[in-house]
Design an enzyme around this catalytic site. Structure first.
Site, PDB file in Angstrom:
ATOM      1  N   HIS A  56     -40.985  15.542  12.470  1.00 38.84           N
ATOM      2  CA  HIS A  56     -39.688  16.157  12.732  1.00 38.84           C
ATOM      3  C   HIS A  56     -39.222  15.968  14.170  1.00 38.84           C
ATOM      4  CE1 HIS A  56     -39.268  18.426   8.891  1.00 38.84           C
ATOM      5  NE2 HIS A  56     -40.577  18.223   8.860  1.00 38.84           N
ATOM      6  N   ASP A  64     -34.489  14.974  21.350  1.00 37.79           N
ATOM      7  CA  ASP A  64     -34.620  15.788  20.140  1.00 37.79           C
ATOM      8  C   ASP A  64     -34.791  14.880  18.937  1.00 37.79           C
ATOM      9  OD1 ASP A  64     -34.777  18.170  18.753  1.00 37.79           O
ATOM     10  OD2 ASP A  64     -32.933  18.979  19.605  1.00 37.79           O
TER      11      ASP A  64
END
Length: 479
Positions: A160, A367
């Site tokens: 993730h 991110d």
């Protein structure tokens, strides 16, 4: 259809509140659509001294056909596996912050030990035809631990967070061991193509990587596939939460603000999110575009996370200092330019807040995806949407190209983008919103889930014969 077994560091047992996050929703839907399955992971509790035997037990509860199997961790395991290696080695390194990495051999051994412990606890629960879907950086060695126990099921892994370039990843002392362990998975999923390529480049510097097709590989004696699966959200669910009457306090706040424009930012307190840089960019907006003074308000929501890690304590103090300085410099008796809220907000309430605001400011330094950016857009009023200002270093920037894309390290560029967002004509706002919503609907959470599981099921499970065990099917969907 084979049963799905999901493994994650933490599990989320539905409590009926409907406030589960996007990942939990995606996993729950995956389990439901396969006729029920097993979700296995830590329950978030720490066993006290004298309760070590209890921490060895796996507690199971069944809801709506899904079995939730969980367990506590001992204090020592929690410290080494979670606090130290996961969050002071893997997390900073994978977010390009080698300066914050605090590697200790004991923590590395504890990280591997806990993964092996979890594998031993899961093994008795696995059926021969189960497919296993493992999630995130806490469990990088998990497949290797299962293989040692003789588990030959199909095992997929989804990361993730970003995967760093070889210059960063190979600086980690156990980088070779980690890569070997990752090659024990049958399918490795990444948020972006750059993450997938970074993994393969790191691998190729250590060993020969044979490719049969662009995304099928052989290394360290194992065959495996790699693919990109950008995680999405449920746009309709977000829209539903954002609509409807406002709570009384929010309605009063909206009346109080009048014609003032609102900038909103919301993420957990973390150095990867670029909050200090964002505060300075907001200061540059007030300095470079003085016409906005007194006419805007920036609200930063940043609840504390991992408060027992020193780096997170440091950033909290830094933000409190910066917020006070900016408000002291630019504020007036009737106007506070920056509201810094170090507290948690209910997700349903957040979606309503997003809908009321004129600008969503999402500028992480690095991110994996950033679902807040997607949720902000999905929460908007289609007839009068807000504008998203988005960091180029968020995975979401690869899909949401109609946002105002910025370099979070360039405070003047971010300030100029904020000015553009605050003054953007309604027709342009609607056009950009429609472009992004088309992407969000196409690549929603269901598409992410179904794509990954379809590819994982296409893989031939490992068998007693190693040649057969390593066989990987050709994925018709890969491109």
């Amino acid at each position: 259809m084979s049963r799905l077994v999901v493994v994650s560091n933490r599990i989320a047992i539905p409590d009926g509140s409907g406030g589960a996050g996007g990942l939990a929703v995606g996993i729950l839907d995956a389990l439901k659509t396969t006729g029920g399955g097993l979700w296995f992971g830590w329950n978030g509790e720490i066993s006290t001294i004298g309760e070590e035997e209890e921490s060895e037990k796996v507690a199971s509860v069944e809801k709506e056909g899904i079995t939730y199997a969980s367990f506590p961790l001992s204090q020592n395991d929690y410290d080494l596996y979670y606090c130290q290696f996961s969050n002071t080695v893997v997390w900073p390194a994978f977010h390009y912050r080698l300066d914050l990495v605090q590697f200790q051999r004991e923590a590395w051994e504890g990280y591997c030990s806990v993964n092996e412990l979890l594998a031993k606890r899961l093994q008795p629960l696995i059926k021969p035809d189960d497919i296993l879907w493992i999630h995130d950086y806490h469990l990088l060695p998990f497949a290797a631990a299962l293989r040692k126990l003789g588990v030959n099921n199909r095992i997929g892994f989804f990361l993730h967070i970003p995967f760093p370039t070889p210059e960063i990843f190979n600086a980690l002392p156990p980088h070779k061991e980690l890569l070997e362990m990752l090659c024990e998975y049958d399918l490795l999923g990444f948020q972006t193509e750059s993450d997938r390529v970074a993994f393969l480049e790191s691998l190729s510097l250590l060993t020969q990587v044979q490719n049969s097709g662009a995304k099928q590989h052989r290394a360290f004696g194992n065959r495996f596939a790699t693919e990109v699966y950008p995680i999405g959200i449920e746009p309709d669910s977000i829209k539903e939460m954002a609509e409807g009457p406002l709570p009384p306090k929010m309605a009063a706040m909206k009346r109080e603000l009048g014609d003032a424009k609102n900038i909103i930012a919301c993420e957990r307190l973390d150095y990867s999110k670029g909050l200090p840089e964002r505060f300075l960019a907001y200061e540059a907006l007030l300095e470079n575009f003085p016409q906005h003074r007194g006419n805007i308000r920036y609200s930063q929501i940043a609840p504390t996370s991992r408060g027992d890690v020193q780096a997170y304590q440091d950033i909290r103090h830094q933000l409190e200092t910066e917020a006070g300085r900016i408000n002291g410099k630019y504020g007036t008796l009737g106007w506070t330019p920056l509201y810094y809220l170090n507290q948690h907000f209910d997700r349903r309430l957040l979606m309503k807040i997003f809908r009321l605001t004129d600008v969503g400011l999402v500028t992480p330094l690095r991110d994996g995806m950033n679902l807040v950016a997607k949720e902000y857009v999905a929460a908007q009023d289609p007839d009068d949407p807000g504008v998203l200002v988005l960091s180029r270093f968020a995975g979401a920037a690869n899909e949401m190209t109609s946002a105002l894309i910025v370099n979070p390290y360039d405070r003047d560029e971010v300030a100029a983008a904020l000015d553009k967002a605050l003054t953007m004509p309604r027709t342009e706002r609607i056009s950009r919103y429609n472009d992004m919503m088309a992407v969000l609907r196409k690549n929603d959470i269901s598409h992410w889930r179904e794509s990954f599981l379809k590819d994982l099921r296409a893989i031939t499970p490992r068998g007693d014969d190693h040649a057969t065990a390593s066989k990987v099917a050709t994925f018709p969907r890969l491109a």
